[in-house]
Design a protein around this motif. Sequence first.
Motif, short mmCIF file in Angstrom:
data_model
loop_
_atom_site.label_atom_id
_atom_site.label_comp_id
_atom_site.label_asym_id
_atom_site.label_seq_id
_atom_site.Cartn_x
_atom_site.Cartn_y
_atom_site.Cartn_z
N HIS A 147 0.81 -1.22 0.00
CA HIS A 147 0.00 0.00 0.00
C HIS A 147 0.84 1.27 0.00
O HIS A 147 0.30 2.38 -0.05
N ALA A 148 2.16 1.12 0.13
CA ALA A 148 2.99 2.32 0.24
C ALA A 148 4.35 2.09 -0.41
O ALA A 148 4.77 0.94 -0.57
N TYR A 149 5.00 3.16 -0.82
CA TYR A 149 6.31 3.06 -1.45
C TYR A 149 7.19 4.23 -1.00
O TYR A 149 6.69 5.30 -0.65
N GLU A 150 8.49 3.96 -1.03
CA GLU A 150 9.43 4.98 -0.53
C GLU A 150 10.23 5.56 -1.70
O GLU A 150 10.63 4.84 -2.61
N VAL A 151 10.39 6.88 -1.70
CA VAL A 151 11.25 7.54 -2.70
C VAL A 151 12.09 8.58 -1.96
O VAL A 151 11.53 9.47 -1.30
N ASP A 152 13.38 8.45 -2.04
CA ASP A 152 14.31 9.42 -1.42
C ASP A 152 13.97 9.70 0.05
O ASP A 152 13.95 10.86 0.48
N GLY A 153 13.66 8.66 0.80
CA GLY A 153 13.44 8.85 2.24
C GLY A 153 12.04 9.31 2.60
O GLY A 153 11.72 9.47 3.78
N THR A 154 11.18 9.53 1.59
CA THR A 154 9.78 9.89 1.88
C THR A 154 8.91 8.69 1.49
O THR A 154 9.15 8.05 0.47
N VAL A 155 7.92 8.38 2.35
CA VAL A 155 7.03 7.25 2.06
C VAL A 155 5.65 7.78 1.71
O VAL A 155 5.09 8.61 2.43
N TYR A 156 5.12 7.32 0.57
CA TYR A 156 3.80 7.74 0.11
C TYR A 156 2.82 6.59 0.18
O TYR A 156 3.20 5.43 -0.04
N TYR A 157 1.56 6.92 0.41
CA TYR A 157 0.50 5.92 0.30
C TYR A 157 0.07 5.86 -1.17
O TYR A 157 -0.18 6.90 -1.79
N ASP A 158 -0.02 4.65 -1.70
CA ASP A 158 -0.41 4.45 -3.09
C ASP A 158 -1.93 4.28 -3.14
O ASP A 158 -2.44 3.20 -2.88
N ILE A 159 -2.65 5.36 -3.46
CA ILE A 159 -4.11 5.27 -3.35
C ILE A 159 -4.71 4.26 -4.34
O ILE A 159 -5.78 3.72 -4.09
N ALA A 160 -3.98 3.97 -5.42
CA ALA A 160 -4.50 2.99 -6.39
C ALA A 160 -4.52 1.59 -5.79
O ALA A 160 -5.23 0.71 -6.27
N SER A 161 -3.77 1.38 -4.70
CA SER A 161 -3.70 0.05 -4.09
C SER A 161 -4.89 -0.24 -3.18
O SER A 161 -5.05 -1.34 -2.67
N PHE A 162 -5.71 0.79 -2.92
CA PHE A 162 -6.82 0.61 -1.98
C PHE A 162 -8.14 0.95 -2.69
O PHE A 162 -8.50 2.12 -2.85
N PRO A 163 -8.87 -0.08 -3.12
CA PRO A 163 -10.07 0.16 -3.94
C PRO A 163 -11.11 1.01 -3.22
O PRO A 163 -11.90 1.70 -3.86
N GLY A 164 -11.10 0.98 -1.90
CA GLY A 164 -12.11 1.75 -1.16
C GLY A 164 -11.77 3.23 -1.03
O GLY A 164 -12.53 3.98 -0.41
N TYR A 165 -10.67 3.67 -1.63
CA TYR A 165 -10.29 5.07 -1.44
C TYR A 165 -11.35 5.97 -2.07
O TYR A 165 -11.69 5.82 -3.24
N GLY A 166 -11.87 6.90 -1.28
CA GLY A 166 -12.93 7.79 -1.77
C GLY A 166 -14.30 7.44 -1.20
O GLY A 166 -15.26 8.17 -1.38
N LYS A 167 -14.39 6.31 -0.46
CA LYS A 167 -15.73 5.88 -0.04
C LYS A 167 -16.34 6.78 1.02
O LYS A 167 -17.55 6.89 1.12
N LEU A 168 -15.51 7.45 1.80
CA LEU A 168 -16.06 8.33 2.84
C LEU A 168 -16.50 9.66 2.25
O LEU A 168 -17.61 10.14 2.48
N SER A 169 -15.63 10.26 1.46
CA SER A 169 -15.93 11.59 0.91
C SER A 169 -16.73 11.50 -0.39
O SER A 169 -17.20 12.51 -0.90
N ARG A 170 -16.85 10.27 -0.92
CA ARG A 170 -17.56 10.06 -2.19
C ARG A 170 -16.94 10.86 -3.33
O ARG A 170 -17.61 11.25 -4.27
N ASN A 171 -15.68 11.15 -3.20
CA ASN A 171 -14.95 11.81 -4.28
C ASN A 171 -14.35 10.72 -5.14
O ASN A 171 -13.68 9.84 -4.62
N SER A 172 -14.56 10.76 -6.42
CA SER A 172 -13.84 9.81 -7.26
C SER A 172 -12.40 10.29 -7.36
O SER A 172 -12.12 11.47 -7.15
#
Length: 463
Positions: A147-172
């Motif tokens: 669900h996450a990846y590191e680049v140059d010491g910073t770790v990001y959440y990969d929203i494409a890895s979580f199909p439910g992303y957007g379910k609370l705010s209903r934002n696509s």
Amino acid sequence: MDTTVRLYSTLTRRREDFHPLEPGSARIYSCGPTVYRYAHVGNLRTYLFADLLCRVLEYLGHQVTQVMNITDVGHLTDDQFDRGEDKMLLSARLENKSAEEIAEFYTRAFMDDAAKVNIRPAQHYPRATEYVPRMQELVGQLIDRGHAYEVDGTVYYDIASFPGYGKLSRNSTEQLLAGARGEPDPRKRQPGDFTLWKAAAGKRLQVWDSPWGPGFPGWHIECSAMSTALLGERFDIHTGGSDNVFPHHEAEIAQSEGVFGHPVVGYWLHGEHLLLSGSRMAKSAGNFFRVTELEEQGYDPLAFRYLALQARYRTKLNFSLEGLAGADRALRQLRARVAEWREGEDGPRGDFEARFRAAIADDLDLPTAMALVSEVTRSSLAPGARAALLLDWDRVLGLDLGRGAEAAEPAELPPGAAELLDRRASARAARDYAASDRLRDELAALDVRVIDTREGQRWEPIR
Ligand code: AMP
Ligand code: ZN
């Protein structure tokens, strides 16, 4: 008497029956303040909503545990787009203090302001800086689970890895990204990915070692770490203001569910904003009041609470000093009546108690509860019964209705003070503020504090 509580869930956009994980209990996490500046009464409205939720659940027989976080690192000035400077360090620089001193000072100020409007303390106030190892643990697990990846010491959440992303705010995702202004961070796989751990990049204060190098946590991971550390990997209710829905709580769901593999929060509840002249009350816009400012103008801080009770938590509420003055008068009058009635005969209470419980159980319908308060005051119930009902309901309303004795029997002015007060009123009418200030000092020497209100001066004894 068993009353089923119904709560409006932001996730399902419906009012739902509240079924806690453990019958009779309620475990609640409330997003708390970022302690880099004073809270204004808009912020307090959101914490007041959480307080009312706890009080309502307790009144209806639940055992409540509430956790409220204190954010003292990692909240960036542009949290919508994951950019900007850390708010704590910005204040530290402006006030020429350490981040720890800033946190200490504004945490205390927050607690004091919350107490003024009878927001009861939570059971736990975890500070983000005390949970950094747990945050790193969660970030590591998110990387392991893809669900996450590191680049140059910073770790990001990969929203494409979580199909439910957007379910609370209903934002696509497309809509979310369309909102992003300016240059996207080129290290992100997608512009909507958000930061879990940020590389220090030359920053020296508030930096921790980590498996990805020195850095500091993102704001969103803090709430996943603190909520599940104190309440477990499933708990009942999560509260916040409506602006927390996206990105903060959307990110929290992606993180917590990404780690545990199942829903963590039973019910997501959000309070609407307090407005001033039609716009959201906000420090950055300069349109705000602190509760202490209202107090200095002679209003009882609980008049603000009274005002907030007139609107449902999910509707926007316009704040005005005229409205506050009306609430202040109504509150003082109510206390004086309770003080008088409580000396009277008791008697039957009709169906008021059942109606009060039904109102508060209906997604905290406090305007209806306050209408019942008025109805009781005008009712033909025996005075003692009226007082008993109102004092019992005050466990939810939190208006100090039992305090009225002092309003009903004002303290006596010391000899000579009445004349000084008259002279001061005349001086103010003549706009002779030098004289009015001098008279204020003379009154203070007699242990009389003068308070200027819209209706003229009031006084109270200096204890
Ligand atoms: P902030 O200091 O902006 O992080 O806000 C702290 C809390 O207050 C958050 O839960 C916000 O949702 C909430 N909040 C901010 N502005 C307002 C407002 N005008 N009315 C009600 N709640 C607010
Ligand atoms: Zn939070």
